[in-house]
Design a protein around this motif. Structure first.
Motif, PDB file in Angstrom:
ATOM      1  N   LEU A 175      21.560  31.134  37.516  1.00 59.80           N
ATOM      2  CA  LEU A 175      22.900  30.976  38.085  1.00 59.80           C
ATOM      3  C   LEU A 175      23.963  31.303  37.057  1.00 59.80           C
ATOM      4  CD1 LEU A 175      24.892  30.098  40.270  1.00 59.80           C
ATOM      5  CD2 LEU A 175      24.600  27.740  39.454  1.00 59.80           C
ATOM      6  N   ALA A 176      23.781  30.814  35.840  1.00 56.06           N
ATOM      7  CA  ALA A 176      24.753  31.105  34.785  1.00 56.06           C
ATOM      8  C   ALA A 176      24.882  32.609  34.570  1.00 56.06           C
ATOM      9  CB  ALA A 176      24.337  30.413  33.485  1.00 56.06           C
ATOM     10  N   HIS A 221      33.073  34.841  35.994  1.00 60.43           N
ATOM     11  CA  HIS A 221      33.423  33.428  35.897  1.00 60.43           C
ATOM     12  C   HIS A 221      33.140  32.887  34.491  1.00 60.43           C
ATOM     13  CE1 HIS A 221      34.000  33.277  40.224  1.00 60.43           C
ATOM     14  NE2 HIS A 221      32.810  33.847  40.381  1.00 60.43           N
ATOM     15  N   ALA A 222      33.818  31.818  34.140  1.00 58.48           N
ATOM     16  CA  ALA A 222      33.556  31.127  32.879  1.00 58.48           C
ATOM     17  C   ALA A 222      32.492  30.068  33.129  1.00 58.48           C
ATOM     18  CB  ALA A 222      34.837  30.476  32.360  1.00 58.48           C
ATOM     19  N   VAL A 223      31.495  30.001  32.260  1.00 60.88           N
ATOM     20  CA  VAL A 223      30.363  29.111  32.483  1.00 60.88           C
ATOM     21  C   VAL A 223      30.081  28.271  31.242  1.00 60.88           C
ATOM     22  CG1 VAL A 223      27.898  28.958  33.027  1.00 60.88           C
ATOM     23  CG2 VAL A 223      29.313  30.713  34.130  1.00 60.88           C
ATOM     24  N   ALA A 229      26.690  36.662  26.632  1.00 56.74           N
ATOM     25  CA  ALA A 229      27.468  37.106  27.792  1.00 56.74           C
ATOM     26  C   ALA A 229      28.744  36.289  27.966  1.00 56.74           C
ATOM     27  CB  ALA A 229      26.618  37.017  29.056  1.00 56.74           C
ATOM     28  N   GLY A 230      28.968  35.335  27.043  1.00 55.64           N
ATOM     29  CA  GLY A 230      30.212  34.582  27.071  1.00 55.64           C
ATOM     30  C   GLY A 230      30.106  33.134  27.471  1.00 55.64           C
ATOM     31  N   ALA A 231      28.915  32.643  27.754  1.00 50.37           N
ATOM     32  CA  ALA A 231      28.753  31.252  28.155  1.00 50.37           C
ATOM     33  C   ALA A 231      28.893  30.308  26.968  1.00 50.37           C
ATOM     34  CB  ALA A 231      27.394  31.037  28.811  1.00 50.37           C
ATOM     35  N   THR A 232      29.256  29.076  27.278  1.00 49.85           N
ATOM     36  CA  THR A 232      29.246  27.991  26.311  1.00 49.85           C
ATOM     37  C   THR A 232      28.050  27.107  26.618  1.00 49.85           C
ATOM     38  OG1 THR A 232      31.663  27.982  26.116  1.00 49.85           O
ATOM     39  CG2 THR A 232      30.492  25.983  25.427  1.00 49.85           C
TER      40      THR A 232
END
Length: 336
Positions: free
Chosen positions: A34-35, A43-45, A72-75
């Motif tokens: 999902l992330a 979206h921000a995740v 990919a930019g997730a935290t």
């Protein structure tokens, strides 16, 4: 975009999504996929995984692949869902929260209460199709009777009381890269060693096995279209069933082998089918009607092809060459 449908066009605003992810069992891989879907859609995740980043569990997939999310930019953070605020930091704010961890109200209520107090607009929950009561008229569809004593049922009721925009997803069995709970591996273990595959009963029992990408894409559509998803229960499954016999044959085909299926009566042999076989020894099959009708979702699961991917990973892992004990199998074979 990894998930596409007319429903997804209903909401184009980018959102901040918090995924509270379990640190064990088969559901963790849902949060991982999902992330990836949400990040690909812009979206921000933030993924909050239960426990400690340094634990041994984090050495296994999907956690060992979290670099795919952060790149990919997730935290990614770790902590206790009972104190979400402390885990994500006081300055964090979210439009959507998904609880992909708790199985009862004690575990999920703190997350729900925090989300409501924090002004979260949408709350999503990964439940279980296992809460349906056995039916004389399969498959299970949304609205069928459930076991009122099940922890997931209490969670669904509480979320409905607290949020206007909420949805619950009820998965069954799943496969896919990154899954760390044995499913197809149980069959591969026997097939690659030339062992009979013991199947309780006739093997014509029907169940549902979905690729996790389908489960994640369904949840992602609910994030994209909160109005359509609001107040809904979704069977988070693929749209085709498979028999136990059929699954053995597909696993064998993926491994390039000929299967030997051994049917047995657990009572006559004196074994507990729950311990000797990885699936419920009964018809257990749900259908994703609501997701198709409400979200415009479509299944992409193709078990024969998906199992080839899984066998390739199985073979590369070296598991097929490891020493294994098959004591229960041997007991079944001796008695059958």
């Amino acid at each position: 975009m990894a998930f596409s449908s007319t429903a997804a066009a209903a909401s184009t605003a980018f959102k901040s999504v918090l995924i509270v992810n379990t640190n064990g069992g088969g559901h963790a891989v849902i949060g991982f996929y999902l992330a990836k879907d949400l990040l690909a859609a812009g979206h921000a995740v933030t993924v909050l995984t239960v426990g400690d980043e340094g634990s041994d569990k984090m050495k296994k997939p999907p956690f060992s692949r979290f670099s795919e999310l952060t790149s990919a930019g997730a935290t990614t953070v770790w902590g206790d869902p009972a104190d979400v605020g402390a885990a994500v930091g006081g300055g964090a704010s979210f439009d959507v929260v998904l609880d992909n961890n708790g199985k009862d109200l004690d575990a999920v209520k703190p997350v729900v209460d925090w989300a409501k107090a924090a002004g979260v607009a949408q709350f999503l929950f990964v439940s279980s199709a296992g809460i349906y009561t056995p039916s004389d008229e399969p498959p299970h569809v949304e609205g069928d009777a459930v076991k009122e004593s099940a922890g997931h049922v209490g969670v669904e009721k509480y979320i409905a009381e607290q949020f206007g925009s909420w949805a619950s997803f009820r998965p069954q069995y799943m496969i896919g890269s990154g899954n760390n709970k044995d499913c197809e591996e149980w069959f591969f273990d026997r097939i690659v060693r030339g062992r009979p595959v013991p199947i309780p009963g006739s093997g014509m029992q029907v169940t549902n096995i979905s690729h996790v990408r389908d489960l994640a894409s369904m949840v992602a559509l609910a994030v994209e279209s909160p109005g359509a998803a609001a107040g809904r229960i979704f069977n988070c499954v693929s749209d085709r069933a498979v028999t136990f016999n059929g699954l053995v044959k597909m696993c064998a085909a993926a491994a390039g082998a000929q299967p030997e299926i051994l049917h047995y009566d657990p009572a006559a042999v004196g074994v507990d089918a729950k311990k000797a076989f990885p699936f419920r020894n009964m018809h257990f099959y749900a259908e994703p009607r609501a997701a198709k009708e409400v979200l415009g979702w479509r299944s992409s699961t193709n078990l024969p092809e998906d199992l080839k991917e899984r066998f390739a990973e199985y073979a590369s892992s070296g598991r097929g060459q490891k020493e294994m004990s098959f004591d229960l199998d041997d007991k079944i074979i001796a008695a059958a």
